[in-house]
Design an enzyme around this catalytic site. Sequence first.
Site, PDB file in Angstrom:
ATOM      1  N   HIS A   1      56.143  -0.014 -38.046  1.00 51.92           N
ATOM      2  CA  HIS A   1      57.308  -0.322 -38.692  1.00 51.92           C
ATOM      3  C   HIS A   1      58.523  -0.881 -37.883  1.00 51.92           C
ATOM      4  O   HIS A   1      58.456  -0.848 -36.701  1.00 51.92           O
ATOM      5  CB  HIS A   1      57.972   0.988 -39.570  1.00 51.92           C
ATOM      6  CG  HIS A   1      58.582   0.651 -40.536  1.00 51.92           C
ATOM      7  ND1 HIS A   1      58.158   0.845 -41.763  1.00 51.92           N
ATOM      8  CD2 HIS A   1      60.036   0.802 -40.722  1.00 51.92           C
ATOM      9  CE1 HIS A   1      59.088   0.545 -42.651  1.00 51.92           C
ATOM     10  NE2 HIS A   1      60.220   0.525 -42.009  1.00 51.92           N
TER      11      HIS A   1
ATOM     12  N   ASP B   1      63.430   8.200 -50.580  1.00 55.83           N
ATOM     13  CA  ASP B   1      63.835   6.771 -49.863  1.00 55.83           C
ATOM     14  C   ASP B   1      63.817   5.474 -50.696  1.00 55.83           C
ATOM     15  O   ASP B   1      64.643   4.743 -50.437  1.00 55.83           O
ATOM     16  CB  ASP B   1      62.780   6.554 -48.718  1.00 55.83           C
ATOM     17  CG  ASP B   1      63.076   5.440 -47.859  1.00 55.83           C
ATOM     18  OD1 ASP B   1      64.437   5.414 -47.185  1.00 55.83           O
ATOM     19  OD2 ASP B   1      62.336   4.569 -47.723  1.00 55.83           O
TER      20      ASP B   1
ATOM     21  N   ARG C   1      72.018   2.596 -50.469  1.00 55.58           N
ATOM     22  CA  ARG C   1      72.632   2.234 -49.126  1.00 55.58           C
ATOM     23  C   ARG C   1      72.935   0.634 -48.822  1.00 55.58           C
ATOM     24  O   ARG C   1      73.973   0.261 -48.370  1.00 55.58           O
ATOM     25  CB  ARG C   1      71.741   2.815 -47.838  1.00 55.58           C
ATOM     26  CG  ARG C   1      71.787   3.980 -47.535  1.00 55.58           C
ATOM     27  CD  ARG C   1      70.638   4.570 -46.676  1.00 55.58           C
ATOM     28  NE  ARG C   1      70.766   3.988 -45.614  1.00 55.58           N
ATOM     29  CZ  ARG C   1      69.791   3.627 -44.835  1.00 55.58           C
ATOM     30  NH1 ARG C   1      68.220   3.805 -45.189  1.00 55.58           N
ATOM     31  NH2 ARG C   1      69.638   2.884 -43.544  1.00 55.58           N
TER      32      ARG C   1
ATOM     33  N   SER D   1      64.813   7.384 -43.024  1.00 50.35           N
ATOM     34  CA  SER D   1      64.367   6.474 -44.154  1.00 50.35           C
ATOM     35  C   SER D   1      62.738   6.108 -43.424  1.00 50.35           C
ATOM     36  O   SER D   1      61.872   6.127 -44.322  1.00 50.35           O
ATOM     37  CB  SER D   1      65.108   5.192 -44.401  1.00 50.35           C
ATOM     38  OG  SER D   1      64.495   4.157 -45.024  1.00 50.35           O
TER      39      SER D   1
END
Length: 416
Positions: free
Chosen positions: A81, A160, A167, A182
């Site tokens: 990620h 999330d 957000r 997250s």
Amino acid sequence: MNIQEIIAKKRDKLELTKDEIEYFVKGYTEGKITDYQASALVMAIYINGMNDREITDLTLAMAYSGDVLDLSSLGEVVDKHSTGGVGDKITLILMPVIASLGIPVAKMSGRGLGFTGGTIDKLESIPGYHTSISVDEFKENVKKINISLMGQTLNLAPADKKLYALRDTIACTESIPLIASSIMSKKIAAGANKIVIDVTCGSGAFMKTMEDAKNLATVMTSIGKLAGKETVCIITPMNEPVGYAVGNTLEVIEAVDILKNKYMPKDIKNIIEELGANMLVLANKVQNIEEGKNLIIENIRNGKAYEKFKELVQNQGGDISYIENTDKLEKAKYIVPIIAEKDGTISEINAYEVGRLSCYLGAGRQTKEDEINPRVGFIFNKKVGDIVKSGETIGYIHSDDEQKANEILKYNVVKI
Ligand code: URA
């Protein structure tokens, strides 16, 4: 317990209990807490922060807000990620390499956030590619061809999914507790036991300083440990865009060109070697990082990673004729050159400005519901440190709106 009290506590810099965090995550996921209440709490967290215990409780509550996958039947899955960047097409290049080396790739990716791009938006610029697939299909894909890249489904870390989109529209992206929870909630829900995280650092990243990047890395590593996941964080630079292309279709083209061995930007080579080698070590495929780096580059050079990428696209419904011939992908109406005004050396290509202006062109979202324009963005011909001559073309703005492109020219995103 009620949400107003929880918002007020965080507003007043007090620590939230595990129960309060769980109450918020559950209530928001179920739609009982509204977007405006969640916005207030998220802003309070952004401003006043959270301690490590609160971040871990938030992460676990988000991870268990939906299904948690068990990927043990697929073998040793190593996930990857990125904390986000500009021109960051690393997943599109690296994950097919990893899959081509025999390591199962089952990766859930995100959409663009703030001024940064997202892998799912990029993949969706390939005609036909399905990012919304069921978890069963996801697992079947991995069993069949060793790789699947999908978006966040409703039932994996749904908290999330909602918070991420929220957000993005309330200027609450650059926050260590919110980013750490997250990413780690998604990774825990997605089921891999080993995770490599690219913690980007610089103007085009959420972490602008090395100190913040190190803090974020430490928080994520310790959440990983608590959740029983072996987590390695690698800090990579993000002051100029990664590679030469920024924008969804333009980045897919660059990723495909790299997989086809047309060229290999030095920054991309460094990042894929570093992340990839760590993934291979975690997967017990190699004994050391040097051996891993060689394997990563070898499987790009011998075309195996490109073949795996085509297999991935085809298997998820994409039309591979667009990959075999990327000229077929639709381009923006106006391609406006950026011309060097003097001789010299490129001293800056400001990644944050490039990301922000790409969003202005339509590559990112202003509201949760916005559709993105896959065609727009930038192509640079140069990197920082390159020499240019006055009058030389240093890049192009790809826009569907000529006026916007001309406006952007005035920003001087490339400094000589
Ligand atoms: N990537 C994520 O998945 N979440 C963030 O908050 C930032 C980057």
